[in-house]
Design a protein around this motif. Structure first.
Motif, short mmCIF file in Angstrom:
data_model
loop_
_atom_site.label_atom_id
_atom_site.label_comp_id
_atom_site.label_asym_id
_atom_site.label_seq_id
_atom_site.Cartn_x
_atom_site.Cartn_y
_atom_site.Cartn_z
N THR A 82 15.90 6.69 -43.91
CA THR A 82 17.22 7.32 -44.15
C THR A 82 18.32 6.26 -44.19
O THR A 82 19.18 6.28 -45.08
CB THR A 82 17.51 8.34 -43.04
N GLY A 83 18.30 5.35 -43.23
CA GLY A 83 19.30 4.28 -43.21
C GLY A 83 19.20 3.40 -44.44
O GLY A 83 20.23 3.00 -45.02
N ALA A 84 17.96 3.09 -44.85
CA ALA A 84 17.77 2.21 -46.02
C ALA A 84 18.30 2.87 -47.29
O ALA A 84 19.08 2.26 -48.05
CB ALA A 84 16.28 1.89 -46.16
N TYR A 85 17.92 4.12 -47.52
CA TYR A 85 18.36 4.79 -48.75
C TYR A 85 19.86 5.09 -48.72
O TYR A 85 20.54 4.99 -49.74
CB TYR A 85 17.54 6.07 -48.96
N ALA A 106 24.29 4.76 -40.26
CA ALA A 106 24.07 5.09 -38.85
C ALA A 106 24.44 6.54 -38.58
O ALA A 106 23.73 7.25 -37.84
CB ALA A 106 24.88 4.15 -37.95
N VAL A 107 25.53 7.01 -39.20
CA VAL A 107 25.92 8.41 -39.04
C VAL A 107 24.85 9.33 -39.63
O VAL A 107 24.47 10.35 -39.03
CB VAL A 107 27.28 8.66 -39.72
N CYS A 108 24.33 8.96 -40.81
CA CYS A 108 23.28 9.77 -41.44
C CYS A 108 22.04 9.83 -40.53
O CYS A 108 21.42 10.90 -40.37
CB CYS A 108 22.90 9.18 -42.80
N GLY A 109 21.67 8.68 -39.95
CA GLY A 109 20.51 8.67 -39.07
C GLY A 109 20.72 9.53 -37.84
O GLY A 109 19.81 10.24 -37.40
N ALA A 110 21.94 9.49 -37.29
CA ALA A 110 22.23 10.30 -36.10
C ALA A 110 22.17 11.79 -36.42
O ALA A 110 21.64 12.59 -35.64
CB ALA A 110 23.60 9.92 -35.55
N VAL A 111 22.73 12.16 -37.59
CA VAL A 111 22.71 13.58 -37.98
C VAL A 111 21.28 14.08 -38.16
O VAL A 111 20.90 15.15 -37.66
CB VAL A 111 23.53 13.79 -39.28
N LEU A 112 20.46 13.28 -38.86
CA LEU A 112 19.06 13.67 -39.05
C LEU A 112 18.35 13.81 -37.70
O LEU A 112 17.58 14.76 -37.48
CB LEU A 112 18.34 12.64 -39.92
N ALA A 113 18.61 12.85 -36.81
CA ALA A 113 17.96 12.88 -35.49
C ALA A 113 18.37 14.12 -34.70
O ALA A 113 17.53 14.76 -34.05
CB ALA A 113 18.31 11.61 -34.72
N LEU A 114 19.65 14.46 -34.75
CA LEU A 114 20.12 15.63 -34.00
C LEU A 114 19.54 16.93 -34.56
O LEU A 114 19.15 17.82 -33.80
CB LEU A 114 21.65 15.67 -34.02
N GLY A 221 19.95 11.06 -30.71
CA GLY A 221 21.07 10.74 -31.59
C GLY A 221 21.38 9.25 -31.58
O GLY A 221 21.58 8.63 -32.64
N LEU A 222 21.40 8.65 -30.38
CA LEU A 222 21.61 7.20 -30.28
C LEU A 222 20.48 6.45 -30.98
O LEU A 222 20.71 5.48 -31.71
CB LEU A 222 21.68 6.79 -28.80
#
Length: 357
Positions: A82-85, A106-114, A221-222
């Motif tokens: 997700t971070g790469a794309y 980083a925001v995209c990764g946190a949203v996906l994780a949550l 999320g972190l």
């Protein structure tokens, strides 16, 4: 660490604060050395250190959810992808620049994780791990068929947006320092202690008034944000990305092995593990990759069997054993002056009582 000891530790913060200051001091010294090296390293050394730092960041991020929260997630490969794309798409379509692109990733990764955590934290133990693996595989299949991101062909970073080696190295230093710094903050905070209480016994922690789901959501999320930022740096380093490498579940397996080898649930464990697995084994044995994989597997088995706490856990046990042996050999007078004085007083009184009247 049980839930009861967590509240006891919260009530006695002085020792934990001293440990935190030592960890912060170590991190500052290492960051200073790494920044000073940027001007003297060659191209090959810069590439190696950049990759190593990104492994340290991603393994430390996995340690937050896997080591501190006790959730063996296999979805961190989805955060890398997700971070790469996200980084490549922002650079290609919006032209924001590398740093804003990494922050957005980083925001995209946190949203996906949550989102993932809100669904999967209804599961426990092996069921959660299987669910996280399903998420990682679903993301891989989706990205390999999505035309917007080039499907299986992948996409590339515009050459005008590719930073130099030194700039990318500095970005990797920042991401790694932030990752380890977050681990220090979590480990030595009341939040981290509550998280470890949930890891050790979720039912008892729940009965004591903690909210296991909220704590685990904050942890993942972190983890997702830091892992996605590392994935963005990896995409910029590789320039061209495709789903089968960016979303490969091997990323998660590598982070888990690094954390276990160094010391699962310890601040510096993933850092030690990343150095051993990537630099000592993978890089030094890159001409014989089969032997490298065999050594990694054998090392993991031996450590799990002999040193469950990883290398840092083994060092801690060795130091404790040496300390106990030194205490045992220490004379009573030097070990405890008050006890020695009391013993002398008792001896004198005993001698006086035996004197003839």
């Amino acid at each position: 660490m049980t839930a009861a000891t967590v509240f006891d530790a919260i009530a006695r913060p002085a020792g934990r604060r001293a440990m935190m200051y030592r960890s912060i001091g170590t991190l500052v010294v290492l960051a200073t050395v790494l920044l000073a090296l940027s001007g003297v390293l060659g191209k090959l050394q810069l590439d190696l250190l950049t990759t190593l730092l990104l492994y340290i960041a991603a393994a430390s991020a996995w340690n937050i959810i896997g080591g501190f929260a006790g959730q063996f997630s296999l979805a961190n490969s989805a955060f890398i992808g997700t971070g790469a794309y996200a980084t490549v798409l922002i650079l290609r379509d919006l032209g924001w620049g590398v740093v804003p692109a990494l922050l957005a990733s980083a925001v995209c990764g946190a949203v996906l994780a949550l989102v993932m955590g809100a669904i999967l934290f209804r599961l426990r133990d092996a069921y959660f791990t299987i669910g996280s693996m399903a998420v990682a595989l679903a993301a891989l299949i989706w990205m390999s068929n999505w035309d917007v991101t080039g499907a299986a062909t992948g996409i590339a970073v515009p050459m005008s947006e590719v930073p130099g080696r030194s700039t990318l190295y500095l970005l990797a230093v920042v991401v790694a320092v932030v990752a380890v710094g977050v681990c220090i903050a979590v480990y030595h905070s009341a939040f981290g202690l509550r998280l470890m209480a949930v890891r050790d016994d979720q039912d008892v922690a729940d009965s004591l008034g903690l909210s296991p789901v909220r704590l685990k959501l904050a942890a993942i999320g972190l983890s997702g944000a830091i892992t996605a930022a590392a994935g963005g740096c990896i995409a910029v380093q590789q320039i061209t990305i495709e789903p089968f490498s960016s979303f490969s579940i091997n990323w998660s397996m590598t982070f888990i092995v690094m954390a276990i080898v160094g010391g699962l649930g310890r601040v510096w464990g993933p850092t030690i593990g990343a150095v051993i697995i990537y630099y000592v084994i993978t890089v030094q044995l890159r001409n014989v990759p089969t032997l490298s994989i065999l050594i990694e597997g054998a090392l993991l088995i031996v450590l799990i069997k002999v040193l469950p706490g990883g290398i840092l856990g083994g060092v801690g046990r060795l130091v404790a054993a040496v300390g106990r042996r030194l205490d045992a050999r220490r004379p009573a007078s030097s070990a405890d002056p008050a006890a020695a004085s009391a013993a002398r007083t008792e001896s004198t009184e005993s001698a006086e009582s035996k004197e003839p009247v």
